[in-house]
Design an enzyme around this catalytic site. Structure first.
Site, mmCIF file in Angstrom:
data_model
loop_
_atom_site.group_PDB
_atom_site.id
_atom_site.type_symbol
_atom_site.label_atom_id
_atom_site.label_comp_id
_atom_site.label_asym_id
_atom_site.label_seq_id
_atom_site.Cartn_x
_atom_site.Cartn_y
_atom_site.Cartn_z
ATOM 1 N N SER A 21 24.224 175.840 20.528
ATOM 2 C CA SER A 21 23.434 176.525 19.498
ATOM 3 C C SER A 21 21.938 176.268 19.678
ATOM 4 O O SER A 21 21.261 175.817 18.745
ATOM 5 C CB SER A 21 23.866 176.097 18.088
ATOM 6 O OG SER A 21 23.333 176.972 17.101
ATOM 7 N N GLY A 39 21.825 179.327 15.520
ATOM 8 C CA GLY A 39 22.448 180.467 14.864
ATOM 9 C C GLY A 39 21.523 181.659 14.696
ATOM 10 O O GLY A 39 21.710 182.478 13.789
ATOM 11 N N GLY A 40 20.507 181.772 15.562
ATOM 12 C CA GLY A 40 19.567 182.886 15.501
ATOM 13 C C GLY A 40 18.292 182.572 14.751
ATOM 14 O O GLY A 40 17.332 183.350 14.799
ATOM 15 N N TYR A 57 38.936 179.287 21.972
ATOM 16 C CA TYR A 57 38.077 180.468 21.868
ATOM 17 C C TYR A 57 38.915 181.742 21.938
ATOM 18 O O TYR A 57 39.844 181.849 22.738
ATOM 19 C CB TYR A 57 37.029 180.478 22.971
ATOM 20 C CG TYR A 57 35.940 179.435 22.816
ATOM 21 C CD1 TYR A 57 35.840 178.653 21.668
ATOM 22 C CD2 TYR A 57 35.007 179.229 23.824
ATOM 23 C CE1 TYR A 57 34.845 177.701 21.537
ATOM 24 C CE2 TYR A 57 34.001 178.273 23.700
ATOM 25 C CZ TYR A 57 33.927 177.510 22.558
ATOM 26 O OH TYR A 57 32.941 176.567 22.431
#
Length: 330
Positions: A216, A220-221, A53
């Protein structure tokens, strides 16, 4: 905050997991520290990261930000169940030398020491394999893990993005070797819009005593009220959500989802998280806030009790595949 056991272990972890992937790329260090302080104040004790990350030339940056937060003291490290991952290539950009990625004993040893240095700690509570390594046997992997546990550098081991058969293989080999605890958690893609994990991954995790940690959770929204936000604020979807909404079938399903929640006075993002907390085998979903406001929204999900009508409506809109083998056979 409610707590639960992590799989078959005696380790107690929060029902929400703080994901840190945005720390560095999207959230600067001071704001990242503020989010971690707020998460700890709210009772979240499981923090998830990975050695890669930060990404690209900044890979490792997220672990460094967390390590600097630990260095502030105040029992921060003692209160946190720290989870990180190994697999991605950590060689400096342009470095052609091999053995800086995947799950060889050499790379696992190298990666643990590097993560410990960045994280400014002497041990990792949950060390996770970020992906399967088809070239390395579990006999080699468990031999490396046994040494690290004996050295006190790691306490538990988990997987991420493993298929069901690899979860079974890993733990059967661990059991045959003796003295190895095996995998205790699986971090997988799982949400209302993506339920394929219900076929084999989650049943395998349950049978072998692994806690399931979905990543997730808003896909992803897509499950965060994306259409409503477009209408009310003119915000256009981006990334995975935008791509998905280009499919008329997906867009109609998301619209039905948002309409259902409007009827019950529920917020989409909070509901998507609350739904995961009702699922068998789920320890807690990973939330990856970029701001403290996003963290506060996620925390409200732990207080939601979804009615039977809402749960049935969600199943109608996003039906799961069903268990294996019935999902694809008789």
């Amino acid at each position: 905050m409610e707590y639960t056991q992590l799989g078959r272990t005696g380790l107690k972890v929060s029902r929400l997991v703080l994901g840190t992937m945005n720390f560095g790329p999207q959230t600067d260090e001071p704001d990242s520290h503020a989010i971690m302080d707020a998460a700890l104040d709210a009772g979240i004790n499981l923090f998830d990261t990975a050695n890669v990350y930060g990404w690209g030339e900044n890979k490792g940056r997220t672990e460094t930000i967390i390590g600097n937060w630990f260095a502030k003291g105040g029992d921060r490290r003692d209160k946190v169940v720290l989870a990180t991952k190994v697999y991605g290539n950590m060689a400096p950009d342009g470095d052609p030398w091999p053995n800086h990625d995947k799950l060889s004993a050499k790379n696992i040893r190298r990666a643990v020491d590097a993560s410990l240095k960045r994280l400014q700690t002497d041990h990792i509570d949950l060390y996770q394999f970020h992906h399967i390594d088809r070239a390395t046997s579990f006999e080699e992997i468990w031999q490396a893990v046994d040494v690290l546990i004996q050295q006190g550098k790691i306490l538990y081991v988990g997987s991420s993005n493993f298929p069901g058969y690899k979860i079974a293989q890993a733990n059967e080999i661990a059991q045959r070797r003796g003295g190895t605890i095996g995998l205790v958690s699986e971090q997988c893609l799982y949400n209302l819009a993506e339920r394929r994990a219900e076929m084999e991954v989650i049943p395998a995790a349950q049978d072998y005593g692994l806690g399931v940690i979905p990543w997730s959770p808003l896909h992803g929204g897509l499950l965060g009220g994306v259409i409503k936000k477009q209408v009310q604020g003119g915000r256009r979807a981006s990334g995975r959500a935008a791509d998905a909404l280009n499919d008329p079938t997906v867009r109609a399903r998301v619209q039905s989802y948002e309409d259902l929640l409007d009827q019950h006075g529920l917020e989409p993002g909070e509901t998507a998280l609350a739904w995961l907390l009702t699922r068998p085998g789920v320890t807690g979903p990973i939330v990856g806030p970029r701001t403290t406001e996003q963290l506060e929204s996620a925390l409200r999900a732990t207080e939601l009790n979804l009615s039977d009508d809402v749960l049935k409506g969600l199943d109608d809109i996003f039906p799961g595949p069903g268990p294996s083998p019935e999902a694809f056979a008789w």
